[in-house]
Design a protein around this motif. Structure first.
Motif, PDB file in Angstrom:
ATOM      1  N   SER A 193       0.835  -1.202   0.000  1.00 27.58           N
ATOM      2  CA  SER A 193       0.000   0.000   0.000  1.00 27.58           C
ATOM      3  C   SER A 193       0.875   1.261   0.000  1.00 27.58           C
ATOM      4  N   ILE A 194       0.426   2.299  -0.702  1.00 25.04           N
ATOM      5  CA  ILE A 194       1.121   3.595  -0.652  1.00 25.04           C
ATOM      6  C   ILE A 194       0.319   4.615   0.149  1.00 25.04           C
ATOM      7  N   ASN A 195      -0.840   4.215   0.643  1.00 25.31           N
ATOM      8  CA  ASN A 195      -1.662   5.095   1.463  1.00 25.31           C
ATOM      9  C   ASN A 195      -1.040   5.204   2.852  1.00 25.31           C
ATOM     10  N   PRO A 196      -0.552   6.387   3.233  1.00 30.67           N
ATOM     11  CA  PRO A 196       0.127   6.523   4.541  1.00 30.67           C
ATOM     12  C   PRO A 196      -0.779   6.288   5.733  1.00 30.67           C
TER      13      PRO A 196
ATOM     14  N   PHE B 153       5.395   2.927  11.186  1.00 31.40           N
ATOM     15  CA  PHE B 153       5.480   4.390  11.227  1.00 31.40           C
ATOM     16  C   PHE B 153       6.456   4.932  10.184  1.00 31.40           C
ATOM     17  N   LYS B 154       7.629   4.304  10.063  1.00 29.11           N
ATOM     18  CA  LYS B 154       8.621   4.767   9.089  1.00 29.11           C
ATOM     19  C   LYS B 154       8.075   4.726   7.671  1.00 29.11           C
ATOM     20  N   ARG B 155       7.352   3.639   7.348  1.00 34.43           N
ATOM     21  CA  ARG B 155       6.761   3.507   6.010  1.00 34.43           C
ATOM     22  C   ARG B 155       5.683   4.561   5.788  1.00 34.43           C
ATOM     23  N   ARG B 156       4.918   4.899   6.816  1.00 30.97           N
ATOM     24  CA  ARG B 156       3.906   5.957   6.688  1.00 30.97           C
ATOM     25  C   ARG B 156       4.561   7.277   6.281  1.00 30.97           C
TER      26      ARG B 156
ATOM     27  N   LEU C 112       4.089   9.277   2.785  1.00 32.67           N
ATOM     28  CA  LEU C 112       3.529  10.626   2.848  1.00 32.67           C
ATOM     29  C   LEU C 112       4.422  11.623   2.097  1.00 32.67           C
ATOM     30  N   LEU C 113       5.724  11.511   2.305  1.00 37.58           N
ATOM     31  CA  LEU C 113       6.667  12.456   1.688  1.00 37.58           C
ATOM     32  C   LEU C 113       6.831  12.227   0.189  1.00 37.58           C
ATOM     33  N   HIS C 114       6.653  10.980  -0.249  1.00 34.06           N
ATOM     34  CA  HIS C 114       6.905  10.652  -1.665  1.00 34.06           C
ATOM     35  C   HIS C 114       5.652  10.090  -2.342  1.00 34.06           C
ATOM     36  N   PHE C 115       4.493  10.571  -1.897  1.00 31.86           N
ATOM     37  CA  PHE C 115       3.249   9.963  -2.369  1.00 31.86           C
ATOM     38  C   PHE C 115       3.074  10.055  -3.884  1.00 31.86           C
ATOM     39  N   PHE C 116       3.300  11.206  -4.492  1.00 28.49           N
ATOM     40  CA  PHE C 116       2.977  11.379  -5.910  1.00 28.49           C
ATOM     41  C   PHE C 116       3.847  10.530  -6.837  1.00 28.49           C
ATOM     42  N   PRO C 117       5.189  10.486  -6.693  1.00 28.92           N
ATOM     43  CA  PRO C 117       5.946   9.561  -7.538  1.00 28.92           C
ATOM     44  C   PRO C 117       5.612   8.104  -7.250  1.00 28.92           C
ATOM     45  N   LYS C 118       5.373   7.772  -5.966  1.00 29.64           N
ATOM     46  CA  LYS C 118       5.019   6.394  -5.637  1.00 29.64           C
ATOM     47  C   LYS C 118       3.651   6.016  -6.229  1.00 29.64           C
TER      48      LYS C 118
ATOM     49  N   THR D 135       9.509  -0.131  -6.232  1.00 30.96           N
ATOM     50  CA  THR D 135       8.816   0.707  -5.243  1.00 30.96           C
ATOM     51  C   THR D 135       9.565   2.010  -4.959  1.00 30.96           C
ATOM     52  N   LEU D 136      10.544   2.314  -5.793  1.00 33.24           N
ATOM     53  CA  LEU D 136      11.325   3.560  -5.705  1.00 33.24           C
ATOM     54  C   LEU D 136      12.096   3.678  -4.395  1.00 33.24           C
ATOM     55  N   ASP D 137      12.405   2.556  -3.765  1.00 36.99           N
ATOM     56  CA  ASP D 137      13.055   2.599  -2.453  1.00 36.99           C
ATOM     57  C   ASP D 137      14.581   2.658  -2.524  1.00 36.99           C
ATOM     58  N   ILE D 138      15.151   2.454  -3.709  1.00 34.43           N
ATOM     59  CA  ILE D 138      16.603   2.572  -3.863  1.00 34.43           C
ATOM     60  C   ILE D 138      16.909   3.733  -4.799  1.00 34.43           C
ATOM     61  N   LYS D 139      17.543   4.752  -4.268  1.00 34.65           N
ATOM     62  CA  LYS D 139      17.925   5.924  -5.054  1.00 34.65           C
ATOM     63  C   LYS D 139      19.447   6.016  -5.046  1.00 34.65           C
ATOM     64  N   ILE D 140      20.037   6.317  -6.209  1.00 31.36           N
ATOM     65  CA  ILE D 140      21.484   6.323  -6.362  1.00 31.36           C
ATOM     66  C   ILE D 140      21.945   7.731  -6.738  1.00 31.36           C
TER      67      ILE D 140
END
Length: 354
Positions: free
Chosen positions: A49-52, A59-62, A66-72, A249-254
């Motif tokens: 889910s991407i709904n915070p 909590f960390k995933r929320r 929340l901070l990256h909702f639109f790209p996610k 899931t866009l969780d790895i950024k380089i």
């Protein structure tokens, strides 16, 4: 005869969705009535889910959502649209509760378990429905994976009890074969991943181009790897080719590398097929590099290295200090083609004789 496929069709992971679709469509093309079992456990629903504000989310995933909702959201939509167009319809009710699942699974004559890591008890939160628990249907596994080479005694005992009831057993890796054979005392066949059941031209039909991406090098990591990043940047610089990266899931950024947004399974296929070279630690990225005959640099991931090591051994490939540098266009596919045909015979024979 109604056939159900128990697999991770819902996972926002390129390989998971593509292998699920591949198996379903292969069986349909063989004239069989095969459908995905729409079992989507609640813990997995929370995980993807991407709904915070999703109940039960850490909590960390929320905060991240929340901070990256639109790209996610763009990424989430690409996966959900693919799922609804290729595997289940919007009218299909996905089942999360155990009681409803038991009613659903007994509506099938045969249940195929696999592929992917459906027998990795850490991934499934020890959900033994993936081992055939609570069904009277005929049970067959195809290319199922434990995703590891060691299992706890407690889990081994329960696995053995469930898997001894299977009419036929097939796994994806030799390491899984050794464990399952020992706990069931049954013959276990090593088969190809379902993505190999369909040829390159079939896969090309599903590709969707990515605007603004022409000549490029692709970096796809499922776990952060400094060595692969270093090699990809060096190759990109030497060849003067743009380096781009993707993550489901866009969780790895380089740092210094463009992360592409809105990349679902169809776009993934296009990127693998059109990259000048692919740098990856993903099993299914390696699989599709072989299907599309691409240049690839691969380092097996730390969690389950045996998966790609086993696959690449089919070409008698060995690593150089932990790195596979391969041009699949130069390899002999006769052994691999024979392996795929043998896997097809196993699958169809064990379905037809039930």
């Amino acid at each position: 005869m109604k056939i159900g496929i128990m697999t991770f069709y819902f996972a926002h992971n390129y390989g998971a969705m593509l292998q699920a679709m591949a198996l379903q469509e292969y069986l349909k093309n063989e004239g069989l009535n095969a459908t995905i079992v729409p079992y989507y456990p609640e813990k997995f629903r929370i995980q993807y889910s991407i709904n915070p504000f999703t109940p039960g989310m850490r909590f960390k995933r929320r905060i991240i959502n929340l901070l990256h909702f639109f790209p996610k959201y763009q990424q989430y939509r690409a996966f959900e649209e693919f799922k609804l167009k290729t595997m289940i319809s919007e009218k299909t009710a996905e089942v999360r509760e155990k009681k409803r699942f038991i009613d659903l699974i007994d509506s099938f004559d045969i249940v195929l378990y696999g592929s992917d890591q459906i027998w990795n008890v850490d991934l499934t939160y020890k959900d033994f429905f993936y081992f055939g628990e609570s069904t009277n249907a005929i049970k067959i596994s195809f290319a199922a994976s434990l995703g590891r080479s060691t299992i706890s005694t407690e889990d081994i005992d329960k696995m053995g009890k469930c898997l001894r009831e299977f009419a036929a057993l097939s796994v994806r890796e030799q390491s899984s074969r050794e464990i399952i054979s020992e706990v069931t005392h049954k013959s276990v066949f090593v088969s190809c991943d379902p993505v190999f059941l369909n040829d390159v031209n079939w896969w090309k039909k599903f590709e969707c181009s990515v605007p603004g991406i022409n000549r490029f090098v692709l970096l796809y990591l499922l776990e952060y790897d400094d060595k692969l990043i270093e090699l990809a940047k060096k190759y990109s610089g030497n060849e003067a080719i743009k380096l781009v990266c993707i993550h489901p899931t866009l969780d790895i950024k380089i740092p210094g590398v463009e992360l592409l947004i809105g990349i679902g399974p169809k776009e993934f296929l296009y990127l693998i097929d059109n990259a000048e070279c692919v740098f990856t630690n993903s099993f299914h990225a390696v699989s599709f590099c072989s299907i599309f005959r691409k240049k690839m640099v691969h380092k097996p991931n730390n969690k389950s290295p045996e998966r790609t090591i086993d696959l690449l051994s089919r070409w008698n490939l060995t690593d150089n200090s932990g790195i596979y540098d391969v041009d699949f266009s130069e390899l002999d596919y006769r052994m691999v083609d024979a392996f795929v045909e043998e896997s097809k015979r196993f699958l169809l024979k064990n379905i037809s004789c039930q």
